[in-house]
Enzyme design. Structure first.
Site: not given
Ligand code: KIV
Length: 269
Positions: A49-50, A88, A117, A119, A186
C-alpha cells in the site's frame, strides 16, 4: 541455458525458513515493474500500500482504498510472475472484523493476489486466522505499522526497549499461531529483529531491521531513486532513475522546441 524457475508459492516461502537462501522481495504496482522484477529473479513481488504515497501522491497509506489495491494488483498479475504476488490489505479493509478481512482478501485474490499481508500483531490475529482458514495465505507485518501513523503520531522505530521487544515477541507468536506463512519486520531494532528471527518458525522479511532477517524487502521506487528528494534510512539506492528520467524529459522538451524532434527517422514518409 538455465532451467526455467519454478513458480514461487506461499508454502515455498514458508519452507525457506530452514534453508540458507535469503528471500528477496520488492514492491511493484504496475505491469512493467512486475515483469522486470520477475525477470531479475526476485522471489516475492509485494503490491504494497506504499503505492499510495509513491505512485498516487497520498499523504499517507491511510488514504489507500481497496479499489486502488484491486486496480494495481490486476496490473501486476497480468505480468504472470513466477514470483509470489503478495498484496497489502489497505487501511479500513480488515479492521472491522474477521468477516470483513476475509471479504477483502477474497476480492484481492480475485484480482490476482496469491497471498495478502496485513499490519498488526496479537490484536489482529483473529483476522489473520480467518483469512488463512478461508484458504488464502497471509503474511503478517510487525514493528513500524504505517497504517497506524495517526495513533502513533509519526513513523517510529520499534523494539528498542526490552519491554517493546517482549511485546513484539508476543505479537510474533500470535501471528505465527494464527497461520501466517511469513512476517515483515519494519524498522525493528536489529538486535530485536535478530532475536525474533531466531524465535520464529516462519521467515522474517526485514525492512530497516538489519541483516539477520531471513529476507529483505524494499520499496522499489526508493531503490531506484525515483523520488530524489526522499532518502529513507532503510533503502540503498541502486540507481538514480529520478534524475535520469528528468534529464530525458528535459532533453525531449528542448529538442521539440528547437525543431530537432522528430527527425527523418522518426517521421512517416
Ligand atoms: O507497503 C509496502 O511497501 C510495505 C513494505 C514497506 C513492507 O508494506
Amino acid at each position: 541455458m538455465s532451467a526455467p524457475r519454478k513458480k514461487v508459492t506461499a508454502p515455498a516461502i514458508r519452507a525457506a525458513k530452514g534453508s540458507r537462501r535469503r528471500i528477496a522481495a520488492l514492491t511493484a504496482a504496475d505491469f512493467i515493474t512486475a515483469r522486470l522484477l520477475d525477470e531479475a529473479g526476485v522471489d516475492v513481488i509485494l503490491v504494497g500500500d506504499s503505492l499510495g504515497t509513491t505512485l498516487l501522491g497520498y499523504e499517507s497509506t491511510v488514504f489507500v482504498r481497496m479499489a486502488d489495491m484491486v486496480h494495481h494488483t490486476a496490473a501486476v498479475a497480468r505480468a504472470k510472475p513466477v514470483a509470489l504476488v503478495v498484496v497489502d490489505l489497505p487501511f479500513g479493509a480488515y479492521q472491522e472484523s474477521p468477516a470483513q478481512a476475509v471479504r477483502s482478501a477474497t476480492r484481492l485474490v480475485r484480482a490476482g493476489a496469491e497471498a495478502v499481508k496485513l499490519e498488526g500483531g496479537a490484536a489482529y490475529a483473529d483476522r489473520l486466522r480467518a483469512i488463512v482458514d478461508a484458504g488464502i495465505p497471509a503474511m503478517a507485518h510487525l514493528g513500524l505499522l504505517p497504517q497506524s501513523v495517526l495513533r502513533e503520531g509519526g513513523y517510529k522505530a520499534q523494539g528498542k526497549t526490552p519491554t517493546d521487544a517482549a511485546r513484539l515477541e508476543a505479537d510474533l507468536r500470535a501471528v505465527e499461531e494464527a497461520g501466517a506463512f511469513a512476517v515483515v519486520l519494519e524498522y525493528v531494532a536489529s538486535t530485536t529483529a535478530q532475536r525474533l528471527t531466531k524465535a520464529a518458525g516462519i521467515p522474517t522479511i526485514g525492512i530497516g531491521s538489519g541483516p539477520d532477517c531471513d529476507g529483505q524487502v524494499l520499496v522499489t521506487s526508493d531503490l531506484l531513486g525515483l523520488q530524489a528528494w526522499l532518502a529513507p534510512r532503510a533503502a540503498r539506492r541502486y540507481a538514480e532513475l529520478g534524475r535520469t528520467m528528468k534529464d530525458a524529459f528535459a532533453c525531449y522538451a528542448a529538442d521539440v522546441r528547437a525543431g530537432k524532434f522528430p527527425g527523418l527517422k522518426e517521421t512517416i514518409a
